[in-house]
Design a protein around this motif. Structure first.
Motif, PDB file in Angstrom:
ATOM      1  N   VAL A   3     -29.582  -0.651   1.930  1.00  0.00           N
ATOM      2  CA  VAL A   3     -28.254  -1.245   2.006  1.00  0.00           C
ATOM      3  C   VAL A   3     -27.427  -0.500   3.050  1.00  0.00           C
ATOM      4  CG1 VAL A   3     -26.128  -1.759   0.755  1.00  0.00           C
ATOM      5  CG2 VAL A   3     -28.349  -1.985  -0.393  1.00  0.00           C
ATOM      6  N   MET A   4     -26.818  -1.266   3.950  1.00  0.00           N
ATOM      7  CA  MET A   4     -25.979  -0.692   5.000  1.00  0.00           C
ATOM      8  C   MET A   4     -24.515  -0.984   4.673  1.00  0.00           C
ATOM      9  SD  MET A   4     -28.472   0.443   6.731  1.00  0.00           S
ATOM     10  CE  MET A   4     -27.626   1.100   8.163  1.00  0.00           C
ATOM     11  N   THR A   5     -23.673   0.047   4.714  1.00  0.00           N
ATOM     12  CA  THR A   5     -22.263  -0.091   4.364  1.00  0.00           C
ATOM     13  C   THR A   5     -21.410   0.386   5.535  1.00  0.00           C
ATOM     14  OG1 THR A   5     -22.787   0.293   2.036  1.00  0.00           O
ATOM     15  CG2 THR A   5     -20.484   0.495   2.708  1.00  0.00           C
ATOM     16  N   GLN A   6     -20.534  -0.487   6.017  1.00  0.00           N
ATOM     17  CA  GLN A   6     -19.672  -0.144   7.142  1.00  0.00           C
ATOM     18  C   GLN A   6     -18.234   0.063   6.697  1.00  0.00           C
ATOM     19  OE1 GLN A   6     -21.801  -3.355   9.962  1.00  0.00           O
ATOM     20  NE2 GLN A   6     -20.235  -2.147  11.020  1.00  0.00           N
ATOM     21  N   SER A   7     -17.562   0.955   7.405  1.00  0.00           N
ATOM     22  CA  SER A   7     -16.141   1.187   7.139  1.00  0.00           C
ATOM     23  C   SER A   7     -15.422   1.546   8.440  1.00  0.00           C
ATOM     24  CB  SER A   7     -15.975   2.311   6.115  1.00  0.00           C
ATOM     25  OG  SER A   7     -16.524   3.517   6.611  1.00  0.00           O
ATOM     26  N   PRO A   8     -14.129   1.162   8.523  1.00  0.00           N
ATOM     27  CA  PRO A   8     -13.432   0.284   7.590  1.00  0.00           C
ATOM     28  C   PRO A   8     -13.821  -1.175   7.824  1.00  0.00           C
ATOM     29  CG  PRO A   8     -12.009   0.783   9.430  1.00  0.00           C
ATOM     30  CD  PRO A   8     -13.290   1.546   9.668  1.00  0.00           C
ATOM     31  N   ALA A   9     -13.315  -2.074   7.004  1.00  0.00           N
ATOM     32  CA  ALA A   9     -13.584  -3.496   7.199  1.00  0.00           C
ATOM     33  C   ALA A   9     -12.851  -4.020   8.421  1.00  0.00           C
ATOM     34  CB  ALA A   9     -13.178  -4.288   5.963  1.00  0.00           C
ATOM     35  N   THR A  10     -11.640  -3.528   8.624  1.00  0.00           N
ATOM     36  CA  THR A  10     -10.823  -3.912   9.773  1.00  0.00           C
ATOM     37  C   THR A  10     -10.176  -2.667  10.348  1.00  0.00           C
ATOM     38  OG1 THR A  10     -10.340  -6.057   8.745  1.00  0.00           O
ATOM     39  CG2 THR A  10      -8.948  -5.405  10.586  1.00  0.00           C
ATOM     40  N   LEU A  11     -10.092  -2.618  11.667  1.00  0.00           N
ATOM     41  CA  LEU A  11      -9.511  -1.474  12.349  1.00  0.00           C
ATOM     42  C   LEU A  11      -8.617  -1.984  13.468  1.00  0.00           C
ATOM     43  CD1 LEU A  11      -9.549   1.631  12.467  1.00  0.00           C
ATOM     44  CD2 LEU A  11     -11.512   1.462  14.018  1.00  0.00           C
ATOM     45  N   SER A  12      -7.388  -1.484  13.511  1.00  0.00           N
ATOM     46  CA  SER A  12      -6.429  -1.876  14.536  1.00  0.00           C
ATOM     47  C   SER A  12      -6.071  -0.641  15.352  1.00  0.00           C
ATOM     48  CB  SER A  12      -5.176  -2.469  13.877  1.00  0.00           C
ATOM     49  OG  SER A  12      -4.290  -2.972  14.842  1.00  0.00           O
ATOM     50  N   VAL A  13      -6.349  -0.695  16.655  1.00  0.00           N
ATOM     51  CA  VAL A  13      -6.212   0.471  17.527  1.00  0.00           C
ATOM     52  C   VAL A  13      -5.516   0.058  18.822  1.00  0.00           C
ATOM     53  CG1 VAL A  13      -7.491   2.265  18.762  1.00  0.00           C
ATOM     54  CG2 VAL A  13      -8.303   1.470  16.541  1.00  0.00           C
ATOM     55  N   SER A  14      -4.743   0.947  19.373  1.00  0.00           N
ATOM     56  CA  SER A  14      -4.056   0.664  20.634  1.00  0.00           C
ATOM     57  C   SER A  14      -5.032   0.763  21.816  1.00  0.00           C
ATOM     58  CB  SER A  14      -2.902   1.632  20.857  1.00  0.00           C
ATOM     59  OG  SER A  14      -1.939   1.510  19.840  1.00  0.00           O
ATOM     60  N   GLN A  15      -4.768  -0.056  22.809  1.00  0.00           N
ATOM     61  CA  GLN A  15      -5.604  -0.037  24.007  1.00  0.00           C
ATOM     62  C   GLN A  15      -5.587   1.354  24.630  1.00  0.00           C
ATOM     63  OE1 GLN A  15      -5.018  -3.486  26.378  1.00  0.00           O
ATOM     64  NE2 GLN A  15      -6.222  -2.764  28.107  1.00  0.00           N
TER      65      GLN A  15
END
Lengths: 109, 117
Positions: A3-15
């Motif tokens: 089982v592969m688990t990724q984090s975070p589900a959503t990421l908001s980053v500045s250019q």
């Protein structure tokens, strides 16, 4: 099944900022890939073998893994607008099945 | 230049069948394992099947085992995916992908399968 688990589900980053995406495997793996999927497009291979960039992938993308063989990271050194996408990790150590993480959606802040 | 083009998707009723095709070009087709990978609407990627380079070995995800069959024709550079007894949860975009060194290095544009009564 691994089982592969990724984090975070959503990421908001500045250019221009550095981005770190995480992927964890339920057991030790040495064969791990990363894919990028832009809206409305098929996935594209970015990284294979934990850290080898695919042909044509910009150098700002890099992959790494921990000594445990269960923790992996995709790093974008300086986020560009064209990097907005969903990123998936995938193990090909123990198959079938080949398994993907659930994805991390990367947005521009 | 590697090119994979899927076809055969469409709207089908639950319990019915559909066959997807994938036309390959730009590489030595008979030397590469080929896969089908699907993506349900708004969801992640799910690997579903692989066929070896010579067509002799085939493996499936548990979710499709016994209902779906992968095959290939190395003379025509084609991969096929026969999907029987389709269920609502089979609705997805189905991608054909080439395997190289264990990873999926080239993908088609996908073929949408809609399950609807």
């Amino acid at each position: 099944e691994i089982v592969m688990t990724q984090s975070p589900a959503t990421l908001s980053v500045s250019q221009g900022e550095r981005v770190t995406l995480s992927c964890r495997a339920s057991q030790r793996v040495s064969n791990l890939a990363w894919y990028q999927q832009k809206p409305g497009q098929a996935p594209r291979l970015l990284i294979s073998g934990v850290s080898t960039r695919a042909t044509g992938v910009p150098a700002r993308f890099s992959g790494s893994g921990s000594g445990s063989g269960t923790e992996f990271t995709l790093t974008i050194s300086s986020l560009q607008s064209e990097d907005v996408a969903v990123y998936y990790c995938q193990q090909y150590n123990d198959w079938p099945p080949y398994t993907f993480g659930q994805g991390t959606k990367l947005e521009i802040k | 230049q590697v090119h994979l083009v899927e076809s055969g998707g469409g709207v089908v009723q639950p319990g019915r069948s559909l066959r997807l095709s994938c036309a390959a070009s730009g590489f030595t087709f008979s030397g590469s394992p080929m896969h089908w990978i699907r993506q349900a609407p708004g969801k992640g990627l799910e690997w579903v099947a692989v066929v070896s380079y010579d067509g002799l070995r085939k493996f499936y995800a548990d979710s499709v085992k016994g209902r779906f069959t992968i095959s290939r024709d190395n003379l025509k550079n084609m991969v096929y995916f026969q999907m029987n007894n389709l269920r609502p949860e089979d609705m997805a975009v189905y991608y054909c992908a080439r395997q190289e060194g264990g990873v999926f290095d080239y993908w088609g544009q996908g073929s949408l399968v809609i399950i609807s009564s």
